[in-house]
Write a protein that holds these residues in place. Structure first.
Motif, PDB file in Angstrom:
ATOM      1  N   ASN A 202     -24.819  24.251   0.557  1.00 49.17           N
ATOM      2  CA  ASN A 202     -25.334  24.011   1.897  1.00 49.17           C
ATOM      3  C   ASN A 202     -26.011  22.648   1.966  1.00 49.17           C
ATOM      4  O   ASN A 202     -27.092  22.456   1.424  1.00 49.17           O
ATOM      5  N   LYS A 203     -25.358  21.708   2.678  1.00 47.30           N
ATOM      6  CA  LYS A 203     -25.928  20.379   2.876  1.00 47.30           C
ATOM      7  C   LYS A 203     -26.151  20.073   4.352  1.00 47.30           C
ATOM      8  O   LYS A 203     -26.381  18.926   4.727  1.00 47.30           O
ATOM      9  N   VAL A 204     -26.087  21.123   5.202  1.00 46.83           N
ATOM     10  CA  VAL A 204     -26.083  20.855   6.635  1.00 46.83           C
ATOM     11  C   VAL A 204     -27.244  21.470   7.411  1.00 46.83           C
ATOM     12  O   VAL A 204     -27.515  21.070   8.541  1.00 46.83           O
ATOM     13  N   THR A 205     -27.958  22.441   6.848  1.00 48.99           N
ATOM     14  CA  THR A 205     -29.044  23.071   7.584  1.00 48.99           C
ATOM     15  C   THR A 205     -30.049  23.705   6.625  1.00 48.99           C
ATOM     16  O   THR A 205     -29.676  24.151   5.537  1.00 48.99           O
ATOM     17  N   SER A 206     -31.314  23.747   7.054  1.00 50.84           N
ATOM     18  CA  SER A 206     -32.336  24.422   6.265  1.00 50.84           C
ATOM     19  C   SER A 206     -32.416  25.904   6.616  1.00 50.84           C
ATOM     20  O   SER A 206     -33.207  26.637   6.026  1.00 50.84           O
TER      21      SER A 206
ATOM     22  N   GLU B 118     -27.376  14.352   5.366  1.00 47.85           N
ATOM     23  CA  GLU B 118     -26.644  14.002   4.150  1.00 47.85           C
ATOM     24  C   GLU B 118     -25.157  13.796   4.410  1.00 47.85           C
ATOM     25  O   GLU B 118     -24.398  13.510   3.494  1.00 47.85           O
ATOM     26  N   ILE B 119     -24.728  13.940   5.670  1.00 49.40           N
ATOM     27  CA  ILE B 119     -23.312  13.860   6.004  1.00 49.40           C
ATOM     28  C   ILE B 119     -22.949  12.500   6.593  1.00 49.40           C
ATOM     29  O   ILE B 119     -21.933  11.901   6.227  1.00 49.40           O
ATOM     30  N   VAL B 120     -23.768  12.012   7.523  1.00 50.86           N
ATOM     31  CA  VAL B 120     -23.516  10.695   8.115  1.00 50.86           C
ATOM     32  C   VAL B 120     -24.760   9.828   7.974  1.00 50.86           C
ATOM     33  O   VAL B 120     -25.876  10.332   7.841  1.00 50.86           O
TER      34      VAL B 120
ATOM     35  N   ILE C  78     -28.068  20.156  13.562  1.00 51.65           N
ATOM     36  CA  ILE C  78     -29.336  20.388  14.249  1.00 51.65           C
ATOM     37  C   ILE C  78     -29.297  21.683  15.072  1.00 51.65           C
ATOM     38  O   ILE C  78     -30.265  22.440  15.104  1.00 51.65           O
ATOM     39  N   LEU C  79     -28.166  21.950  15.716  1.00 53.47           N
ATOM     40  CA  LEU C  79     -28.069  23.150  16.543  1.00 53.47           C
ATOM     41  C   LEU C  79     -27.911  24.421  15.716  1.00 53.47           C
ATOM     42  O   LEU C  79     -27.899  25.523  16.269  1.00 53.47           O
ATOM     43  N   GLY C  80     -27.787  24.270  14.409  1.00 53.48           N
ATOM     44  CA  GLY C  80     -27.746  25.421  13.511  1.00 53.48           C
ATOM     45  C   GLY C  80     -28.921  25.417  12.554  1.00 53.48           C
ATOM     46  O   GLY C  80     -28.872  26.026  11.496  1.00 53.48           O
ATOM     47  N   GLU C  81     -29.991  24.724  12.952  1.00 56.71           N
ATOM     48  CA  GLU C  81     -31.158  24.578  12.082  1.00 56.71           C
ATOM     49  C   GLU C  81     -32.103  25.781  12.187  1.00 56.71           C
ATOM     50  O   GLU C  81     -31.840  26.745  12.895  1.00 56.71           O
ATOM     51  N   ASN C  82     -33.218  25.687  11.473  1.00 60.79           N
ATOM     52  CA  ASN C  82     -34.218  26.754  11.520  1.00 60.79           C
ATOM     53  C   ASN C  82     -34.805  26.847  12.934  1.00 60.79           C
ATOM     54  O   ASN C  82     -34.647  25.950  13.752  1.00 60.79           O
TER      55      ASN C  82
END
Length: 339
Positions: free
Chosen positions: A225-229, A287-289, A316-320
């Motif tokens: 997982n590098k896209v959301t916390s 970490e993606i762009v 961001i729309l799938g964040e905590n």
């Protein structure tokens, strides 16, 4: 008197939380899986329609709509790389609670839209101009005939790059643009972007442009997982992919990499052509762009408002809950009040 003042502050704080945070965050990370199963997914499946259309260059494009009977706004969602429209089920659910209709399309080469290679897990595109056929068809055949309010575009990552390029050629198709973690500056570490492009061009000359980029391959569902916390939201997206393997992209081809690099360079050069209000949501821990290209575009576009989320990762729309609720509030404020 002090106690009365304190009580008033507490009551106002509670009301603000009830009226704002509660309405924005339809379901939270607490008991997320059950809430998603009971509320979000049944809603997403039962509302609106899903189907396919054909572009003017004869490509079949999949889409999904969630239309409110009395909408205060219309959002056209332009997905990121490798995504399928099911990834926006929760966002569409949230927006519906706010009286907003959503229209989502799958770009050619991903989701349920038409693929171009025998190996459907290879992400391939010749040029980003091809994506414009998809958006043209979607707007003319689905969005404009059904939208009751001027459409606003919300685009994520790769989709934001496509949207920005589209806007330079088809100005004011949308009343406003919302760019979430836009892919305007690709990470090519450990090599410079020009080196990565040169290798991709060489592969094209050798007839290998449809091969996977080094390090890419078939989808395994095991990538870190590098896209959301938000671990629960990440696991839900992984589950959606597992349950819809025919929509999955495993990795990029050299052709996709070359076209994507060229698209980001072009867009940064043409930032001043974006003449309508833009809201840019930037992830501080992306970490993606790279965010340098985002900074450049938002500086040069005359009506760009950038909001930075220092602790947010790419999605961001799938964040905590805390980050996601703030992002939703920024989006709704922009829809209501503009730049």
């Amino acid at each position: 008197m002090r106690n009365v003042h304190l009580a008033t502050v507490l009551i106002l704080g509670w009301l603000g939380q009830l009226l704002c945070t509660g309405s924005l965050l339809a379901i939270s990370e607490t008991n997320y899986t059950q809430e998603y199963t009971d509320k979000v997914w049944p809603f997403f499946i039962s509302h609106g329609e899903e189907g396919t259309i054909q572009t003017d260059d004869q490509v079949k494009i999949a889409y999904k709509t969630v239309i409110h009977p009395n909408p205060v706004a219309t959002i056209v969602i332009l997905q990121g790389w490798t995504e399928h429209y099911t990834a926006y089920a929760e966002f569409a659910y949230d927006m519906y609670q706010e009286g907003i209709s959503t229209f989502i399309l799958d770009w050619r080469g991903q989701g349920r839209s038409q693929r171009f290679l025998d190996d459907s897990q290879k992400s391939y595109i010749d040029t980003y101009d091809s994506y414009h056929h998809d958006l043209n068809a979607f707007m003319k055949q689905i969005v404009l005939p059904q939208s009751k309010t001027p459409p606003i575009a919300l685009a994520f990552s790769m989709g934001a790059n496509i949207l920005a390029l589209y806007e330079t050629k088809h100005p004011k198709t949308f009343s406003r643009l919302i760019m979430v973690s836009p892919m305007l500056d690709i990470r090519s570490d450990p090599f410079p972007q020009l080196f990565a492009w040169t290798v991709a061009k060489l592969m094209e000359i050798l007839g290998l442009e449809k091969n996977f980029v080094w390090g890419h391959g078939q989808y395994t569902g095991l990538a870190p997982n590098k896209v959301t916390s938000s671990e629960v939201r990440f696991l839900k997206l992984r589950e959606l992919r597992k349950n819809n393997l025919e929509t999955v992209i495993g990795g990029a081809t050299w052709a996709w990499l070359k076209a994507s690099l060229e698209a980001t360079w072009t867009m940064r050069d043409q930032a001043t052509l974006l003449q309508i209000p833009i809201l840019m949501l930037q992830a501080g821990k992306d970490e993606i762009v790279r965010t340098e290209g985002q900074d450049q575009l938002c500086t040069e576009a005359p009506l760009c408002l950038k909001v930075v989320f220092p602790l947010a990762m790419h999605t961001i729309l799938g964040e905590n809950d805390r980050i996601r609720t703030k992002a939703l509030r920024e989006i709704l404020d922009f829809i209501r009040y503009g730049y």
